[in-house]
Design a protein around this motif. Structure first.
Motif, PDB file in Angstrom:
ATOM      1  N   ILE A  36       7.106   2.271  37.953  1.00 55.23           N
ATOM      2  CA  ILE A  36       5.646   2.143  37.904  1.00 55.23           C
ATOM      3  C   ILE A  36       5.032   2.368  39.281  1.00 55.23           C
ATOM      4  O   ILE A  36       4.058   3.102  39.420  1.00 55.23           O
ATOM      5  N   ARG A  37       5.586   1.757  40.293  1.00 53.95           N
ATOM      6  CA  ARG A  37       5.020   1.891  41.642  1.00 53.95           C
ATOM      7  C   ARG A  37       5.123   3.317  42.166  1.00 53.95           C
ATOM      8  O   ARG A  37       4.366   3.709  43.051  1.00 53.95           O
ATOM      9  N   GLY A  38       6.026   4.110  41.596  1.00 52.17           N
ATOM     10  CA  GLY A  38       6.152   5.512  41.992  1.00 52.17           C
ATOM     11  C   GLY A  38       5.151   6.431  41.312  1.00 52.17           C
ATOM     12  O   GLY A  38       5.057   7.612  41.636  1.00 52.17           O
ATOM     13  N   LYS A  39       4.394   5.909  40.384  1.00 54.45           N
ATOM     14  CA  LYS A  39       3.395   6.696  39.663  1.00 54.45           C
ATOM     15  C   LYS A  39       2.082   6.749  40.445  1.00 54.45           C
ATOM     16  O   LYS A  39       1.783   5.848  41.222  1.00 54.45           O
ATOM     17  N   PRO A  40       1.290   7.796  40.201  1.00 53.93           N
ATOM     18  CA  PRO A  40      -0.076   7.748  40.739  1.00 53.93           C
ATOM     19  C   PRO A  40      -0.747   6.485  40.163  1.00 53.93           C
ATOM     20  O   PRO A  40      -0.524   6.145  39.009  1.00 53.93           O
ATOM     21  N   LEU A  41      -1.491   5.806  40.946  1.00 54.23           N
ATOM     22  CA  LEU A  41      -2.127   4.535  40.571  1.00 54.23           C
ATOM     23  C   LEU A  41      -1.108   3.427  40.328  1.00 54.23           C
ATOM     24  O   LEU A  41      -1.400   2.423  39.686  1.00 54.23           O
ATOM     25  N   GLY A  42       0.107   3.578  40.855  1.00 50.83           N
ATOM     26  CA  GLY A  42       1.181   2.620  40.612  1.00 50.83           C
ATOM     27  C   GLY A  42       0.831   1.190  40.976  1.00 50.83           C
ATOM     28  O   GLY A  42       1.159   0.259  40.240  1.00 50.83           O
ATOM     29  N   LYS A  43       0.158   0.986  42.102  1.00 48.99           N
ATOM     30  CA  LYS A  43      -0.215  -0.377  42.494  1.00 48.99           C
ATOM     31  C   LYS A  43      -1.187  -0.988  41.481  1.00 48.99           C
ATOM     32  O   LYS A  43      -1.067  -2.152  41.121  1.00 48.99           O
ATOM     33  N   LEU A  44      -2.139  -0.191  41.028  1.00 45.68           N
ATOM     34  CA  LEU A  44      -3.099  -0.696  40.040  1.00 45.68           C
ATOM     35  C   LEU A  44      -2.417  -0.981  38.700  1.00 45.68           C
ATOM     36  O   LEU A  44      -2.746  -1.957  38.025  1.00 45.68           O
ATOM     37  N   ILE A  45      -1.471  -0.125  38.312  1.00 46.59           N
ATOM     38  CA  ILE A  45      -0.742  -0.339  37.060  1.00 46.59           C
ATOM     39  C   ILE A  45       0.036  -1.644  37.141  1.00 46.59           C
ATOM     40  O   ILE A  45       0.002  -2.462  36.222  1.00 46.59           O
ATOM     41  N   TRP A  46       0.745  -1.855  38.252  1.00 43.43           N
ATOM     42  CA  TRP A  46       1.537  -3.073  38.405  1.00 43.43           C
ATOM     43  C   TRP A  46       0.631  -4.304  38.409  1.00 43.43           C
ATOM     44  O   TRP A  46       0.950  -5.329  37.793  1.00 43.43           O
ATOM     45  N   LYS A  47      -0.522  -4.234  39.081  1.00 42.28           N
ATOM     46  CA  LYS A  47      -1.456  -5.363  39.093  1.00 42.28           C
ATOM     47  C   LYS A  47      -1.960  -5.668  37.681  1.00 42.28           C
ATOM     48  O   LYS A  47      -2.160  -6.824  37.326  1.00 42.28           O
ATOM     49  N   SER A  48      -2.158  -4.635  36.880  1.00 43.27           N
ATOM     50  CA  SER A  48      -2.601  -4.829  35.507  1.00 43.27           C
ATOM     51  C   SER A  48      -1.558  -5.591  34.698  1.00 43.27           C
ATOM     52  O   SER A  48      -1.894  -6.448  33.882  1.00 43.27           O
ATOM     53  N   ILE A  49      -0.285  -5.311  34.948  1.00 38.45           N
ATOM     54  CA  ILE A  49       0.785  -6.008  34.242  1.00 38.45           C
ATOM     55  C   ILE A  49       0.862  -7.460  34.695  1.00 38.45           C
ATOM     56  O   ILE A  49       0.953  -8.382  33.876  1.00 38.45           O
ATOM     57  N   ILE A  50       0.806  -7.681  35.976  1.00 42.27           N
ATOM     58  CA  ILE A  50       0.956  -9.033  36.521  1.00 42.27           C
ATOM     59  C   ILE A  50      -0.279  -9.898  36.254  1.00 42.27           C
ATOM     60  O   ILE A  50      -0.162 -11.060  35.872  1.00 42.27           O
ATOM     61  N   ASN A  51      -1.467  -9.335  36.433  1.00 40.88           N
ATOM     62  CA  ASN A  51      -2.702 -10.126  36.392  1.00 40.88           C
ATOM     63  C   ASN A  51      -3.521  -9.974  35.121  1.00 40.88           C
ATOM     64  O   ASN A  51      -4.551 -10.618  34.993  1.00 40.88           O
ATOM     65  N   ALA A  52      -3.136  -9.111  34.229  1.00 39.86           N
ATOM     66  CA  ALA A  52      -3.909  -8.767  33.029  1.00 39.86           C
ATOM     67  C   ALA A  52      -4.930  -7.684  33.396  1.00 39.86           C
ATOM     68  O   ALA A  52      -5.250  -7.502  34.570  1.00 39.86           O
ATOM     69  N   PRO A  53      -5.427  -6.982  32.406  1.00 42.95           N
ATOM     70  CA  PRO A  53      -6.363  -5.899  32.691  1.00 42.95           C
ATOM     71  C   PRO A  53      -7.649  -6.382  33.336  1.00 42.95           C
ATOM     72  O   PRO A  53      -8.039  -7.540  33.190  1.00 42.95           O
ATOM     73  N   SER A  54      -8.304  -5.465  34.031  1.00 42.99           N
ATOM     74  CA  SER A  54      -9.594  -5.765  34.635  1.00 42.99           C
ATOM     75  C   SER A  54     -10.632  -5.921  33.528  1.00 42.99           C
ATOM     76  O   SER A  54     -10.574  -5.223  32.524  1.00 42.99           O
ATOM     77  N   PRO A  55     -11.583  -6.834  33.719  1.00 44.18           N
ATOM     78  CA  PRO A  55     -12.658  -6.918  32.720  1.00 44.18           C
ATOM     79  C   PRO A  55     -13.470  -5.630  32.721  1.00 44.18           C
ATOM     80  O   PRO A  55     -13.517  -4.913  33.720  1.00 44.18           O
ATOM     81  N   HIS A  56     -14.078  -5.352  31.598  1.00 46.70           N
ATOM     82  CA  HIS A  56     -14.898  -4.141  31.497  1.00 46.70           C
ATOM     83  C   HIS A  56     -16.054  -4.243  32.484  1.00 46.70           C
ATOM     84  O   HIS A  56     -16.708  -5.288  32.566  1.00 46.70           O
TER      85      HIS A  56
END
Length: 120
Positions: A36-56
């Motif tokens: 995941i961290r190797g993907k574009p936006l990897g840090k944001l993807i990992w944060k979404s998994i750990i912290n739940a998605p961002s509110p709209h």
């Protein structure tokens, strides 16, 4: 030296995340995070998994005129998103997709009713 399909699946590729096996959760967790961290936006993807998605994203708009003006807060439409908001939404979607693709079918079927990557 060529690798077998099983080895390739276990290691993950750029097109497919590493597959979770019955007895290798700790190893898979490390590999999936690296994938995941190797993907574009990897840090944001990992944060979404750990912290739940961002509110709209929300916006406050003023309606009416003169003394009849009121402020209303509503969800932003896709056209109103700024680039950072688009990236967060894309990362939230990718987080769920990547985890879903890395699960064996019988586990995916159990978790199919979840809404977010954090729930998975």
């Amino acid at each position: 030296m060529a690798t077998t399909d099983k080895e390739s699946s276990a290691a993950g590729t750029d097109k497919r995340p590493p597959m979770l096996g019955e007895s290798n959760f700790e190893s898979w967790k490390i590999r999936i995070e690296r994938y995941i961290r190797g993907k574009p936006l990897g840090k944001l993807i990992w944060k979404s998994i750990i912290n739940a998605p961002s509110p709209h994203p929300m916006i406050t708009v003023t309606t009416g005129e003169g003394e009849q003006q009121t402020q209303v807060t509503r969800e932003k439409t896709d056209e109103e998103f700024i680039e950072a908001e688009n990236n967060k939404e894309r990362a939230d979607i990718q987080a769920t997709n990547i985890l879903s693709q890395g699960l064996p079918r019988h586990i995916f079927n159990t978790l199919n009713q979840t809404e977010t990557a954090k729930e998975i």
